[in-house]
Design a protein around this motif. Structure first.
Motif, PDB file in Angstrom:
ATOM      1  N   ARG A   7      -9.688   3.637  -6.705  1.00 46.09           N
ATOM      2  CA  ARG A   7      -8.846   2.678  -7.443  1.00 46.09           C
ATOM      3  C   ARG A   7      -8.667   1.422  -6.588  1.00 46.09           C
ATOM      4  NH1 ARG A   7      -3.153   2.810  -7.233  1.00 46.09           N
ATOM      5  NH2 ARG A   7      -3.279   4.973  -6.579  1.00 46.09           N
ATOM      6  N   SER A   9      -6.358  -0.740  -5.861  1.00 44.91           N
ATOM      7  CA  SER A   9      -5.175  -0.952  -5.017  1.00 44.91           C
ATOM      8  C   SER A   9      -4.971   0.178  -4.010  1.00 44.91           C
ATOM      9  CB  SER A   9      -3.928  -1.103  -5.885  1.00 44.91           C
ATOM     10  OG  SER A   9      -3.700   0.086  -6.608  1.00 44.91           O
ATOM     11  N   LEU A  10      -5.995   1.014  -3.833  1.00 41.88           N
ATOM     12  CA  LEU A  10      -5.903   2.163  -2.943  1.00 41.88           C
ATOM     13  C   LEU A  10      -6.952   2.029  -1.848  1.00 41.88           C
ATOM     14  CD1 LEU A  10      -4.311   4.884  -2.842  1.00 41.88           C
ATOM     15  CD2 LEU A  10      -6.221   5.898  -4.063  1.00 41.88           C
ATOM     16  N   SER A  11      -6.539   2.231  -0.608  1.00 42.56           N
ATOM     17  CA  SER A  11      -7.487   2.240   0.501  1.00 42.56           C
ATOM     18  C   SER A  11      -7.122   3.404   1.412  1.00 42.56           C
ATOM     19  CB  SER A  11      -7.447   0.912   1.261  1.00 42.56           C
ATOM     20  OG  SER A  11      -6.164   0.689   1.792  1.00 42.56           O
ATOM     21  N   PHE A  12      -8.056   3.773   2.286  1.00 46.47           N
ATOM     22  CA  PHE A  12      -7.777   4.906   3.166  1.00 46.47           C
ATOM     23  C   PHE A  12      -8.474   4.737   4.498  1.00 46.47           C
ATOM     24  CE2 PHE A  12     -11.710   6.181   1.141  1.00 46.47           C
ATOM     25  CZ  PHE A  12     -12.414   6.835   2.143  1.00 46.47           C
ATOM     26  N   PHE A  21      -3.996   7.522   2.981  1.00 38.08           N
ATOM     27  CA  PHE A  21      -4.155   6.513   1.945  1.00 38.08           C
ATOM     28  C   PHE A  21      -2.998   5.531   1.984  1.00 38.08           C
ATOM     29  CE2 PHE A  21      -6.719   9.968   0.570  1.00 38.08           C
ATOM     30  CZ  PHE A  21      -7.774   9.395  -0.118  1.00 38.08           C
ATOM     31  N   ASP A  23      -1.371   3.089  -0.742  1.00 41.46           N
ATOM     32  CA  ASP A  23      -1.320   2.683  -2.145  1.00 41.46           C
ATOM     33  C   ASP A  23      -0.520   1.388  -2.190  1.00 41.46           C
ATOM     34  OD1 ASP A  23      -0.957   2.321  -4.854  1.00 41.46           O
ATOM     35  OD2 ASP A  23      -0.488   4.431  -5.249  1.00 41.46           O
ATOM     36  N   GLU A  25      -0.198  -0.785  -4.582  1.00 37.95           N
ATOM     37  CA  GLU A  25       0.534  -0.939  -5.841  1.00 37.95           C
ATOM     38  C   GLU A  25       1.888  -0.222  -5.802  1.00 37.95           C
ATOM     39  OE1 GLU A  25      -0.837   0.816  -9.843  1.00 37.95           O
ATOM     40  OE2 GLU A  25      -1.892  -1.100  -9.616  1.00 37.95           O
ATOM     41  N   TYR A  29       2.359   5.243   1.625  1.00 31.36           N
ATOM     42  CA  TYR A  29       1.257   5.988   2.220  1.00 31.36           C
ATOM     43  C   TYR A  29       1.259   7.382   1.622  1.00 31.36           C
ATOM     44  CZ  TYR A  29       0.760   2.389   5.799  1.00 31.36           C
ATOM     45  OH  TYR A  29       0.542   1.210   6.457  1.00 31.36           O
ATOM     46  N   VAL A  62      -6.792   8.581  -8.354  1.00 31.88           N
ATOM     47  CA  VAL A  62      -7.373   8.226  -7.065  1.00 31.88           C
ATOM     48  C   VAL A  62      -8.722   7.563  -7.313  1.00 31.88           C
ATOM     49  CG1 VAL A  62      -8.285   9.134  -4.884  1.00 31.88           C
ATOM     50  CG2 VAL A  62      -6.172  10.064  -5.844  1.00 31.88           C
TER      51      VAL A  62
END
Length: 105
Positions: A7, A9-12, A21, A23, A25, A29, A62
């Motif tokens: 998604r 707006s999600l990074s990890f 992760f 988030d 948005e 975390y 996710v």
């Protein structure tokens, strides 16, 4: 076969043997349950052709369906002509008017 991506707006990152992760948005975390984490790693490593079950990741928002056509809406930055290190330092201190001009731009 449907192709998925993380998604937007999600990074990890991978830290301490886990995926952590961010988030953006939701401003938080998070981590995934171990089974979902393993499925995500396998999917990202192997791709959609392998047939890994990612239904829980899709249901948990996710992963989202990858668009057929990717639109790059990121702004383009001009290539700098020189670095700030090459700009001469003025002999006089900055004027209040100069500072005001910088703040209004």
């Amino acid at each position: 076969m449907t192709s998925y991506q993380l998604r937007p707006s999600l990074s990890f990152c991978h830290a301490g043997g886990r995926l952590i992760f961010l988030d953006v948005e939701a401003d938080r975390y998070l981590t995934l349950p171990p089974a979902q984490e393993r499925a995500l790693i396998a999917y990202l490593d192997a791709g959609p052709a392998v047939g890994i079950d990612v239904s829980a990741l899709v249901a948990g928002n996710v992963l989202v369906k990858r668009p057929d056509r990717v639109v790059d809406d990121s702004p383009e930055a001009a290539v700098p002509a020189r670095s700030a290190m090459e700009i001469p330092i003025p002999d006089s201190p900055p004027r209040l008017r100069d500072a005001a001009d910088v703040m209004t731009q």
